[in-house]
Write an enzyme that holds these catalytic residues in place. Structure first.
Site, mmCIF file in Angstrom:
data_model
loop_
_atom_site.group_PDB
_atom_site.id
_atom_site.type_symbol
_atom_site.label_atom_id
_atom_site.label_comp_id
_atom_site.label_asym_id
_atom_site.label_seq_id
_atom_site.Cartn_x
_atom_site.Cartn_y
_atom_site.Cartn_z
ATOM 1 N N SER A 145 0.841 -1.194 0.000
ATOM 2 C CA SER A 145 0.000 0.000 0.000
ATOM 3 C C SER A 145 0.874 1.241 0.000
ATOM 4 C CB SER A 145 -0.880 0.005 1.252
ATOM 5 O OG SER A 145 -1.423 1.299 1.449
ATOM 6 N N TYR A 160 -2.331 -1.680 10.033
ATOM 7 C CA TYR A 160 -2.227 -1.884 8.583
ATOM 8 C C TYR A 160 -0.916 -1.302 8.054
ATOM 9 C CZ TYR A 160 -3.734 -1.860 3.651
ATOM 10 O OH TYR A 160 -3.835 -2.064 2.295
HETATM 11 N N1 LIG Z 1 -8.584 -1.484 -2.252
HETATM 12 C C1 LIG Z 1 -7.631 -0.573 -2.100
HETATM 13 O O1 LIG Z 1 -7.863 0.627 -2.278
HETATM 14 C C2 LIG Z 1 -6.241 -1.002 -1.732
HETATM 15 C C3 LIG Z 1 -5.269 0.001 -1.621
HETATM 16 C C4 LIG Z 1 -3.967 -0.347 -1.272
HETATM 17 C C5 LIG Z 1 -3.652 -1.675 -1.061
HETATM 18 N N2 LIG Z 1 -4.603 -2.640 -1.177
HETATM 19 C C6 LIG Z 1 -4.187 -4.024 -0.994
HETATM 20 O O2 LIG Z 1 -4.627 -4.794 -2.100
HETATM 21 C C7 LIG Z 1 -4.865 -6.146 -1.703
HETATM 22 C C8 LIG Z 1 -6.252 -6.564 -2.107
HETATM 23 O O3 LIG Z 1 -7.171 -5.687 -1.496
HETATM 24 P P1 LIG Z 1 -8.713 -5.600 -1.928
HETATM 25 O O4 LIG Z 1 -9.087 -4.180 -1.795
HETATM 26 O O5 LIG Z 1 -8.953 -6.334 -3.209
HETATM 27 O O6 LIG Z 1 -9.365 -6.371 -0.675
HETATM 28 P P2 LIG Z 1 -10.674 -7.268 -0.542
HETATM 29 O O7 LIG Z 1 -11.700 -6.909 -1.527
HETATM 30 O O8 LIG Z 1 -11.034 -7.230 0.890
HETATM 31 O O9 LIG Z 1 -10.117 -8.729 -0.903
HETATM 32 C C9 LIG Z 1 -9.222 -9.363 -0.035
HETATM 33 C C10 LIG Z 1 -9.051 -10.804 -0.459
HETATM 34 O O10 LIG Z 1 -8.223 -11.458 0.521
HETATM 35 C C11 LIG Z 1 -8.870 -12.627 1.002
HETATM 36 N N3 LIG Z 1 -8.506 -12.875 2.389
HETATM 37 C C12 LIG Z 1 -8.650 -12.040 3.439
HETATM 38 N N4 LIG Z 1 -8.310 -12.653 4.578
HETATM 39 C C13 LIG Z 1 -7.918 -13.909 4.233
HETATM 40 C C14 LIG Z 1 -7.459 -15.031 4.965
HETATM 41 N N5 LIG Z 1 -7.342 -14.996 6.306
HETATM 42 N N6 LIG Z 1 -7.129 -16.160 4.290
HETATM 43 C C15 LIG Z 1 -7.236 -16.207 2.947
HETATM 44 N N7 LIG Z 1 -7.688 -15.189 2.192
HETATM 45 C C16 LIG Z 1 -8.024 -14.047 2.841
HETATM 46 C C17 LIG Z 1 -10.362 -12.287 0.857
HETATM 47 O O11 LIG Z 1 -11.191 -13.425 0.744
HETATM 48 P P3 LIG Z 1 -11.952 -14.112 1.981
HETATM 49 O O12 LIG Z 1 -12.513 -13.029 2.839
HETATM 50 O O13 LIG Z 1 -12.954 -14.959 1.305
HETATM 51 O O14 LIG Z 1 -10.895 -14.916 2.657
HETATM 52 C C18 LIG Z 1 -10.368 -11.561 -0.484
HETATM 53 O O15 LIG Z 1 -10.394 -12.490 -1.553
HETATM 54 C C19 LIG Z 1 -4.611 -6.163 -0.194
HETATM 55 O O16 LIG Z 1 -3.291 -6.580 0.043
HETATM 56 C C20 LIG Z 1 -4.774 -4.713 0.209
HETATM 57 O O17 LIG Z 1 -4.081 -4.407 1.397
HETATM 58 C C21 LIG Z 1 -5.895 -2.319 -1.495
#
Ligand SMILES: NC(=O)c1ccc[n+]([C@@H]2O[C@H](COP(=O)([O-])OP(=O)(O)OC[C@H]3O[C@@H](n4cnc5c(N)ncnc54)[C@H](OP(=O)(O)O)[C@@H]3O)[C@@H](O)[C@H]2O)c1
Length: 260
Positions: A145, A160
């Site tokens: 991030s 985080y």
């Molecule tokens: N969205 C943003 O603006 C943003 C910005 C900066 C960085 N990021 C990073 O990008 C990545 C993806 O984020 P996203 O926004 O796509 O998040 P998201 O929609 O919440 O998706 C997260 C994914 O991780 C899985 N996950 C969470 N906990 C888990 C566990 N204990 N075991 C296995 N799988 C798990 C979730 O599936 P289940 O709940 O089914 O397990 C889901 O498939 C993350 O690393 C996040 O920190 C996102």
């Protein structure tokens, strides 16, 4: 289709939705077989079905695993090691929890955040990197991030920010360790992306997570400042499949100071 990924196999964690699902679709489109991992089976099936429906003629497997659970994680690693080689590892699964003033955060919650955001990527990497090095080719991407570049920008998100900083240092140190093996390790900061993670933050009680933090995320969304998972995934894939393909130890940053 990019010749570089045809016949390769990629493991993408957190591939049930959001950025991980989009990265998995992009890798499949580029010719890689994909292993989709998360906890929610329905969401994994949805991603798998979308990839199959898109006409990608690649192998698609799903693994329903809670990466914070030692037993489930160890079983998953055994299963992965007893299958064919894995050439690409995208450590994308993460949690943004716990949010709120640091004094209100319990150690159990803090440990859980480190478990999914740092320990799980490190454990998967420890298991899979030796096989990649033996084959002389591998790609590891750890999804971080932009908050790491601006640690004071996310008040209420100390856990985080700390986990993502740890993940980045782990990645860059590992890149140096593996230099010359053919295995690259890079960090991807995906920008502010319209996903369930962002939606979850907006749905929280501002009093609990901090009114300032809540307002930032709400106004970013309201002003149309978020990109789609597909746009973010495309940016990562252009690094992986383009001129940056052989780079290691890089931070590919699509974000800005209000990204998660
Ligand atoms: N969205 C943003 O603006 C943003 C910005 C900066 C960085 N990021 C990073 O990008 C990545 C993806 O984020 P996203 O926004 O796509 O998040 P998201 O929609 O919440 O998706 C997260 C994914 O991780 C899985 N996950 C969470 N906990 C888990 C566990 N204990 N075991 C296995 N799988 C798990 C979730 O599936 P289940 O709940 O089914 O397990 C889901 O498939 C993350 O690393 C996040 O920190 C996102």
């Amino acid at each position: 289709m990019t010749a570089g990924l045809v016949g390769k196999t990629a493991l993408i964690t957190g591939a049930g939705r959001g950025i991980g699902a989009a990265i998995a679709s992009g890798l499949a489109k580029a010719g890689a077989g994909v292993i989709l991992l998360a906890r929610t089976a329905d969401q994994l099936d949805e991603t798998a079905n979308a990839i199959r429906a898109s006409g990608s003629c690649v192998e698609v497997h799903v693994m329903t695993v809670d990466l914070t659970d030692d037993t489930q994680r160890a079983t998953a690693i055994d299963d992965l090691l007893s299958g064919g080689p894995i050439d690409v590892l995208i450590n994308n699964a993460a949690t943004v929890e716990p949010l709120g003033a640091s004094a209100t955060i319990g150690l159990k919650q803090l440990r859980q955040a480190f478990e999914i955001n740092v320990i799980a990527p490190a454990a998967l990497t420890a298991a899979l990197a030796p096989g990649m090095a033996k084959a002389g080719w591998g790609r590891i991407v750890n999804v971080s991030s932009s908050v790491v570049g601006h640690p004071g920008s996310m008040i209420g998100g100390n856990a985080y920010a700390a986990t993502k900083a740890a993940l980045e240092v782990h990645s860059r140190n590992l890149a140096a360790e593996l230099d010359g093996t053919g295995v690259t390790v890079n960090v991807y900061r995906p920008g502010g992306v319209d996903t369930a993670m962002q939606g979850w933050i907006r749905s929280q009680d501002p009093q609990r997570i901090g009114a300032g933090l809540h307002h930032r995320f709400l106004s970013r969304y309201d002003s149309g400042g978020l990109i789609t998972p597909q746009e973010s995934a495309n940016a990562l894939l252009s690094h992986l499949l383009g001129e940056d393909g052989d780079r290691t130890g890089a931070i590919w940053d699509l974000g800005d100071t209000v990204s998660t």
